[in-house]
Enzyme design. Structure first.
Site, mmCIF file in Angstrom:
data_model
loop_
_atom_site.group_PDB
_atom_site.id
_atom_site.type_symbol
_atom_site.label_atom_id
_atom_site.label_comp_id
_atom_site.label_asym_id
_atom_site.label_seq_id
_atom_site.Cartn_x
_atom_site.Cartn_y
_atom_site.Cartn_z
ATOM 1 N N HIS A 6 32.517 84.037 -49.997
ATOM 2 C CA HIS A 6 31.751 84.076 -51.249
ATOM 3 C C HIS A 6 31.096 85.447 -51.378
ATOM 4 C CE1 HIS A 6 29.502 82.632 -54.680
ATOM 5 N NE2 HIS A 6 28.360 83.004 -54.112
ATOM 6 N N CYS B 134 33.529 84.701 -58.258
ATOM 7 C CA CYS B 134 32.354 85.178 -57.539
ATOM 8 C C CYS B 134 32.430 86.668 -57.258
ATOM 9 C CB CYS B 134 32.137 84.380 -56.255
ATOM 10 S SG CYS B 134 33.398 84.580 -54.993
#
Length: 382
Positions: free
Chosen positions: A334, A50
Site C-alpha cells: 500500500h 493507492c
C-alpha cells in the site's frame, strides 16, 4: 521511458536559473488563490489507485508544477494540435485539492485515471504495478501533450563530435542543447537532469564520456544485517562507485577499436530543479521479487549533491518536500504520501489526511523522495 529530454540553459548556473525562472513563470493579473491543499483522494478500487493517489499528492506539492496547472498556463503555450486531455484532467484534480473554499474533503480522480489508462494501457486492470513506473509514465505523457517543440524529430544518427578531455563541459552542453531543441516543457524544466558516464580503458588508458538525461535517480540500497540503518549518502556513494566491466559487458573502446576491460563511473553533470530519488527496494531474481525493508535515513534539508557532480561545482543543496511510502510486501503493498505545505507536514492515505511531525518522516517505508533545489546552492558553474 525513452522520451526524457532536457533544458540546456537553465541549469548551468543559479544566477541564470533564477533569471530564466522569472521569465518562465506563468503570469496572471491576480495572485493565485490557494486553499490548504490538505484534501484526500478517493480510492477508486484497484491496485493502481493507492499509488496513483500517493504520487499525485507528491506532484500536487511540487509548487511550480501546481501553479502552472492551476493557472492553466499550458493553454497559452504553443504545442501539438493534439488536445491536452491528460493535462486538463490532472489540472482539474489539482484544482480540487487546492480549492480556496476547501469545499470538498475528498477529490475523486476517476476521470483522470480513465484518461491515463487510455494513454497507457499497461496500467489498466488489477495487476500489481509500481509508483515509480507510474510517475515516469505520467510525467512522460504530460510532457508529450504540452511539449513546446512537438514537430522537431531526430533525423537519423547524428555525426559524433570529438572533444578534448578538458572540454567535457562543452560536450555535455552540446548534448543538452540537442535535447532542448526537441523537447521543452514545464516537466523538462523541473524534473530533467543530465548524467555523465565515464569509461576508462584498462588497456590504452583512453577516457570517453557519454551523457544521458534522467528524470529520477534510482539508487541501490547497500546490504546490511537486520536492524542496521543505511544513510542516503551511502546509497549515493554506491550509485556513483567505480564499476569494473569485463570484455563481455564493456562497450567498444574508441582507441583500441575492440571490447576491452574497463572501469565505469556515473556522476551528475547537470542538476534538476526537482530531484526525484527512487530507493530501489525491489530486487528481481530468476524466480521471484523481494523487497528490502532496510531503514534508509535521509536529510530533510541541505542534501548536498555537489560531491556527485563536476569537480568544481561546489555545494548543490536540496530540501525535502514530499515522500512516497510503500508499506507491506511485494504482492500486498500500500502506498501513502507525506507532503510539506505552508503549515508543516501532512500524511496522505487516500481519503485520510492527518498532520505529521518532522520526526515521523524517517521510516523504512520511504520509497520515492522528492527534493526541491535550494536557493542556498553555490553560484559555481554546474
Amino acid at each position: 521511458v525513452s522520451m526524457w529530454k532536457a533544458l540546456a540553459r537553465l541549469f548551468v548556473e543559479p544566477s541564470c536559473l533564477k533569471k530564466a525562472s522569472r521569465e518562465r513563470q506563468p503570469t496572471s493579473p491576480n495572485p493565485l488563490a490557494l486553499g490548504s491543499g490538505r484534501v484526500g483522494l478517493r480510492n477508486i478500487g484497484n491496485t493502481v489507485s493507492c499509488f496513483l493517489n500517493a504520487v499525485v499528492q507528491c506532484l500536487s506539492h511540487t509548487r511550480a508544477l501546481r501553479n502552472y496547472s492551476l493557472l492553466k498556463s499550458y493553454k497559452h503555450e504553443k504545442f501539438s494540435k493534439e488536445d491536452a486531455k491528460l493535462m486538463e484532467a490532472f489540472s482539474k484534480v489539482l484544482s480540487g485539492l487546492w480549492d480556496v473554499n476547501d469545499g470538498d474533503t475528498v477529490v475523486h480522480p476517476r476521470k483522470f485515471y480513465s484518461i491515463f489508462k487510455d494513454a497507457v494501457p499497461y496500467f489498466s486492470g488489477y495487476s500489481q504495478q509500481d509508483a515509480q513506473e507510474f510517475l515516469r509514465f505520467l510525467l512522460d505523457k504530460l510532457h508529450t501533450e504540452i511539449n513546446r517543440r512537438p514537430n522537431v524529430r531526430k533525423t537519423g544518427k547524428e555525426p559524433e563530435q570529438k572533444y578534448a578531455r578538458f572540454r567535457i563541459a562543452e560536450e555535455a552542453a552540446a548534448m543538452w542543447k540537442k535535447h532542448l531543441e526537441r523537447d521543452d516543457s514545464i516537466i523538462v524544466e523541473l524534473f530533467s537532469g543530465q548524467l555523465r558516464s565515464s569509461l576508462h580503458c584498462s588497456v590504452c588508458s583512453h577516457y570517453s564520456n557519454t551523457f544521458d538525461v534522467f528524470c529520477d535517480l534510482s539508487l541501490p540500497i547497500p546490504k546490511r544485517s537486520s536492524g542496521r540503518e543505511v544513510t542516503l549518502r551511502e546509497c549515493l556513494d554506491l550509485f556513483s562507485q567505480e564499476e569494473k566491466l569485463d570484455k563481455e559487458n564493456s562497450p567498444m573502446c574508441e582507441r583500441c577499436n575492440r571490447h576491452t576491460e574497463c572501469t565505469k563511473r556515473l556522476s551528475i553533470q547537470r542538476f534538476p530543479q526537482v530531484l526525484v530519488i527512487h530507493l530501489n527496494r525491489f530486487t528481481t531474481s530468476r524466480w521471484s521479487i523481494s523487497k528490502s525493508t532496510v531503514h534508509v535515513s535521509f536529510p530533510i534539508t541541505n542534501l548536498d549533491l555537489g560531491p556527485y557532480g563536476p569537480a568544481d561545482c561546489g555545494p548543490v543543496l536540496y530540501d525535502l518536500y514530499a515522500i512516497c511510502n510503500h508499506a507491506g510486501t511485494v504482492n500486498m503493498g500500500h502506498y501513502t504520501a507525506c507532503c510539506l505545505d505552508e503549515n508543516g507536514w501532512c500524511f496522505y492515505n487516500d481519503c485520510s489526511v492527518t498532520a505529521l511531525s518532522e520526526n515521523q518522516l524517517q521510516t523504512n517505508q520511504a520509497y520515492v523522495l522528492f527534493y526541491q533545489r535550494s536557493k542556498k546552492t553555490s553560484t559555481t558553474r554546474k
